[in-house]
Design a protein around this motif. Structure first.
Motif, mmCIF file in Angstrom:
data_model
loop_
_atom_site.group_PDB
_atom_site.id
_atom_site.type_symbol
_atom_site.label_atom_id
_atom_site.label_comp_id
_atom_site.label_asym_id
_atom_site.label_seq_id
_atom_site.Cartn_x
_atom_site.Cartn_y
_atom_site.Cartn_z
ATOM 1 N N ARG A 1 5.759 7.872 0.020
ATOM 2 C CA ARG A 1 6.793 6.875 -0.272
ATOM 3 C C ARG A 1 6.109 5.574 -0.662
ATOM 4 O O ARG A 1 5.144 5.141 -0.025
ATOM 5 C CB ARG A 1 7.682 6.654 0.950
ATOM 6 C CG ARG A 1 8.786 5.618 0.756
ATOM 7 C CD ARG A 1 9.654 5.535 2.009
ATOM 8 N NE ARG A 1 10.637 4.463 1.940
ATOM 9 C CZ ARG A 1 11.838 4.562 1.386
ATOM 10 N NH1 ARG A 1 12.191 5.710 0.833
ATOM 11 N NH2 ARG A 1 12.677 3.545 1.375
ATOM 12 N N GLY A 2 6.586 4.972 -1.731
ATOM 13 C CA GLY A 2 6.033 3.710 -2.206
ATOM 14 C C GLY A 2 7.063 2.599 -2.133
ATOM 15 O O GLY A 2 8.277 2.839 -2.181
ATOM 16 N N PHE A 3 6.580 1.366 -2.028
ATOM 17 C CA PHE A 3 7.449 0.205 -1.835
ATOM 18 C C PHE A 3 6.864 -1.006 -2.554
ATOM 19 O O PHE A 3 5.660 -1.259 -2.506
ATOM 20 C CB PHE A 3 7.565 -0.077 -0.327
ATOM 21 C CG PHE A 3 8.017 -1.466 0.033
ATOM 22 C CD1 PHE A 3 9.348 -1.825 -0.085
ATOM 23 C CD2 PHE A 3 7.113 -2.402 0.510
ATOM 24 C CE1 PHE A 3 9.771 -3.103 0.269
ATOM 25 C CE2 PHE A 3 7.517 -3.682 0.863
ATOM 26 C CZ PHE A 3 8.848 -4.033 0.736
ATOM 27 N N LYS A 4 7.721 -1.725 -3.270
ATOM 28 C CA LYS A 4 7.368 -3.019 -3.851
ATOM 29 C C LYS A 4 8.461 -4.006 -3.476
ATOM 30 O O LYS A 4 9.649 -3.755 -3.720
ATOM 31 C CB LYS A 4 7.225 -2.936 -5.371
ATOM 32 C CG LYS A 4 6.685 -4.233 -5.975
ATOM 33 C CD LYS A 4 6.410 -4.101 -7.467
ATOM 34 C CE LYS A 4 7.682 -4.200 -8.267
ATOM 35 N NZ LYS A 4 7.415 -4.328 -9.722
ATOM 36 N N SER A 5 8.075 -5.113 -2.861
ATOM 37 C CA SER A 5 9.068 -6.052 -2.330
ATOM 38 C C SER A 5 9.828 -6.747 -3.443
ATOM 39 O O SER A 5 9.417 -6.767 -4.603
ATOM 40 C CB SER A 5 8.387 -7.088 -1.437
ATOM 41 O OG SER A 5 7.479 -7.869 -2.179
#
Length: 773
Positions: free
Chosen positions: A522-526
């Motif tokens: 899982r990837g995340f960019k704020s």
């Protein structure tokens, strides 16, 4: 851990060998040995923050050593686009040094300060927060690793699409140095000097310095200056200290100054006839010339731009690596770094004419940023399990300002009260990021291996944005004297984003040289604040935009067959992308000028496959193939659409496509080494890379979409016996193919039909000579 055990001798060899699954080995380095001798060597990478065999990494990773890139004539990291499946690395529109990067359809084209990329760039494990100045020249490096898919477990900072790792070599135990000179097309002349030497038994120092110069590919026919030229220098100093066998310190400092002229782009549409009477008399220089004197130019590198030639990008930084080996099982590592950058220039000419139809006028400092980061790691290595546990902190500030001048365009719009309209914009964003992470690899048996990872991230952002309309050419923001007529945006706000990003993979060793793996990540960019946001047209801009996330399933195979004569790496992936951040720009129906907003547009699905293989037909001749396939489609795309009185949020998924994402891309190449006994060897490398049709924006535009194209490269390199001399001849884009890498799209009378295309380099030939001692 058994699978991670490597000898010191193997480590030394690995520094000079490229990933077998991508390209054949650099056999020209030692012409007296057969290529088959090199096939037995494993490839060691640090994709998971610890040294391990590439075959054991349950992640799609491509590696190019510095030597292999040298043999292929690669000048900077954008050359990786031709060699790596499903990768886009290009020079951003309007610059010579800003990076646009996409992996598997995920990335970020907009280089505005505070808008973070979707592909993380790391130099010796230090995150580079800004794309400006990120077109890194290839010199004095050990290797570059490209990790595809979300890398949130270990890298976290904006690696939702993947990561590009630029790795420099540690200093050797013996004195060494090399001098290299390049001459080539368009007046190219480069000089690169590097070396290192021990100072006693515990200290070593080293450094590298490079000058890059080249005339432009085109000409600004209004100012007479070059476009797409090269005028830059870069330097790096390194010191390594080992006060004991358990302690190691490395301090590195670097600085790059790029004074290349801006890449103006090529006007794809003629100036509208509405500007022909009087055409350009409102320009500051009062050109009384009919519009048809500025037709679409035949040479795609030429322009008539009235401003924007001046450009200076300075980036610099210092980092400290400290390692403490507690015992054979545990090592503590600290990575501390500070970086800053500034961009100077007079602006960007969006319309490509001498008149200010649509110009971006900037103050002396267009962009400024600085960042401090600290990362602590505990590296673990046991017989049946290994991994890394760590914490990360970053404090970064980015700011900038510019004017959008719509003088003549405003005059052509009905009901606009002034012919000279300037929209001033300035903003600042501060980011504080905190994270803790762990990634553990467990041997369930001699053949089954389980990998578990997770990262908790908290990003805190403070954004300040000011935007207003002014009467006249130029606002006080850029040093102009325009009169304020309409405030649009003036706010300061704070947001915080938290996310846990897990990763799990299961690998099975089918044999001693092959394995398969399945993984979930899982990837995340704020989220953040739009530095161009118009609160008058879209009040929601003051609340900022939300994060984006992606969940990816991957199935892969890695290994070598037929006594290491055939190497193979494949991957199948399926990704669910949610909250994609997209920048949209339009003319505001209420006549406040240019409206820009960042939307979380909805959801999409990305599916694809990748193949990297090399076949060694003889000990000296090999063929390598890379192939990437990406099927990316929006399931929901919510965008603000003008209804004549304002903007309404509408689902337009059927009319949108992924930008900078060809469905097919790849490379077919060969390498042939000719032994010359005591006279050394000759390495011949040829390749044809290809990309299918590509859209520059989510909304396809026929005038700037890029059709499928192919690029042909050929290099011939002689290396002397003993590896002291190297002479090369490198041809890039030998068929002189014309292809776009970016665009601006401001069609219609309001913007003077400013549809601009930016193009990749034409055919170039470079000769190089290098001496190593």
């Amino acid at each position: 851990m058994n699978r991670m055990t490597i000898s010191t001798m193997s480590m030394a060899l690995m520094a000079n060998v490229s990933l077998i699954a991508v390209t054949p080995p650099a056999v020209a380095q030692q012409s007296t040995e057969a290529a088959s001798d090199f096939l037995l060597e494993e490839i060691v990478v640090t994709a998971r923050r610890r040294e391990e065999s590439l075959r054991d990494v349950p992640v799609a990773v491509s590696v190019q050593s510095g030597d292999q890139l040298d043999l292929k004539g690669a000048a900077d990291i954008t050359a990786l686009q031709r060699l790596t499946p499903n990768l886009t690395l290009q020079v951003a529109r309007g610059t010579n040094s800003t990076l646009t990067s996409f992996i598997r359809g995920i990335g970020q084209q907009d280089p505005l300060w505070g808008f973070e990329p979707g592909v993380g760039l790391y130099v010796d494990d230090v995150y580079i927060a800004r794309p400006q100045g990120a077109i890194l020249d290839i010199f004095d490096i050990e290797r570059i690793e490209v990790l595809r898919g979300p890398q949130g477990t270990l890298y976290g900072r904006n690696t939702i699409g993947g990561a590009v790792k630029y790795v420099t070599a540690r200093l050797g135990a013996e004195p060494q140095a090399k001098v290299r000179a390049n001459v080539g097309s368009y007046g190219q002349h480069d000089l690169i000097v590097s070396g290192s030497a021990p100072v006693g038994d515990r200290l070593a120092v080293g450094g590298a310095f490079a000058l890059f110069n080249r005339n432009g590919y085109g000409t600004n026919h209004f100012t007479g200056n070059d476009t797409n030229n090269k005028d830059a220098w870069a330097g790096r100093l390194t010191m390594e200290f080992m006060p004991s066998d358990q302690l190691f310190f490395r301090i590195s400092a670097d600085r790059t100054e790029d004074n290349s002229n801006a890449n103006h782009g090529h006007r794809e549409l003629a100036v509208p006839a509405a500007f022909s009477v009087p055409p350009f008399t409102l320009a500051p220089f009062s050109l009384d010339i009919p519009a048809d004197a500025f037709p679409v130019q035949e040479d795609v590198y030429d322009t008539w731009a009235g401003l924007g030639d001046t450009n200076e990008v300075i980036t610099q930084g210092i980092s400290l690596l400290a390692e403490w080996t507690l015992n054979e099982h545990y090592t503590i590592k600290s990575i501390s770094a500070y970086r800053d950058g500034v961009t100077h220039g007079d602006g960007i000419d969006f319309d490509g004419t001498p008149a200010p139809l649509l110009d971006i006028v900037a103050p002396e400092s267009v962009y400024e940023d600085h960042q401090y980061s600290e990362e602590l790691q505990l590296l673990i290595d046991h017989d049946s399990w290994s991994g890394v546990v760590g914490a990360y902190y970053m404090d970064a500030v980015a700011q900038g300002a510019f004017d959008t001048v719509l003088a003549l365009a405003a005059a052509a719009i009905p009901n606009v009260p002034t012919p000279n309209l300037t929209q001033g914009t300035s903003g600042r964003v501060e980011t504080k990021s905190y994270a803790v992470f762990a990634d553990i690899d467990i041997d369930l048996s001699t053949r089954w291996h389980l990998s578990l990872g997770g990262r908790w991230t908290r990003d805190e952002k403070t954004g300040t944005v000011f935007k207003a309309n002014y009467l006249g050419l130029g606002s006080p923001i850029s040093g102009g004297t325009g009169i304020l007529i309409q405030p649009l945006t003036d706010y300061t706000n704070q947001l915080a984003f938290e996310e846990f990003t897990p990763r799990v993979s299961l690998a099975y060793d089918m044999s001693d040289t092959t394995n398969i793996y399945a993984s979930y990540s899982r990837g995340f960019k704020s989220g953040g604040f739009d530095m161009r946001g118009d609160a008058f047209a879209t009040p929601a801009t003051m609340e900022g935009y939300d994060p984006e996330t992606v969940e990816t399933f991957e199935l892969g195979f890695k290994g070598s067959l037929f006594n290491n004569r055939l190497s193979l790496a494949t991957a199948l992936f399926h990704a669910s992308y949610d909250g994609q951040q997209v920048t949209s720009q339009q003319i505001n129906a209420t006549n406040t000028g240019v409206v820009s907003f960042v939307d979380n547009v909805g959801k999409s699905t990305i599916k694809g496959a990748e193949l990297e293989t090399t076949a060694f037909l003889t000990d000296t001749f090999s063929i390598n193939v890379t192939l990437g396939y990406t099927d990316a489609a929006f399931d929901e795309y919510l965008a603000y659409v003008s209804d004549g009185t304002g903007f309404v949020l509408t689902n337009v998924a059927d009319d949108r496509v992924f930008q900078n994402t060809p469905k097919w891309n790849g490379n077919v190449g060969f390498s042939y080494m000719v032994p010359l006994d005591s006279r050394g060897s000759v390495n011949i490398h040829g390749a044809m890379s290809f990309r299918s049709a590509t859209s520059m924006f989510e909304t396809p535009v026929d005038e700037i979409n890029q059709d499928a194209y192919q690029l042909l490269d050929l290099s011939v390199v002689w290396t002397s016996a003993g590896d002291h001399w190297r002479v090369g001849l490198h041809g890039r884009n030998l068929t002189n193919t014309t292809y776009r890498t970016g665009a601006y799209n401001f069609p219609g009378l309001a913007f003077g039909d400013s549809v601009i295309g930016f193009y990749g380099p034409p055919r170039t030939v470079t000769a190089s000579i290098e001496y190593r001692f």
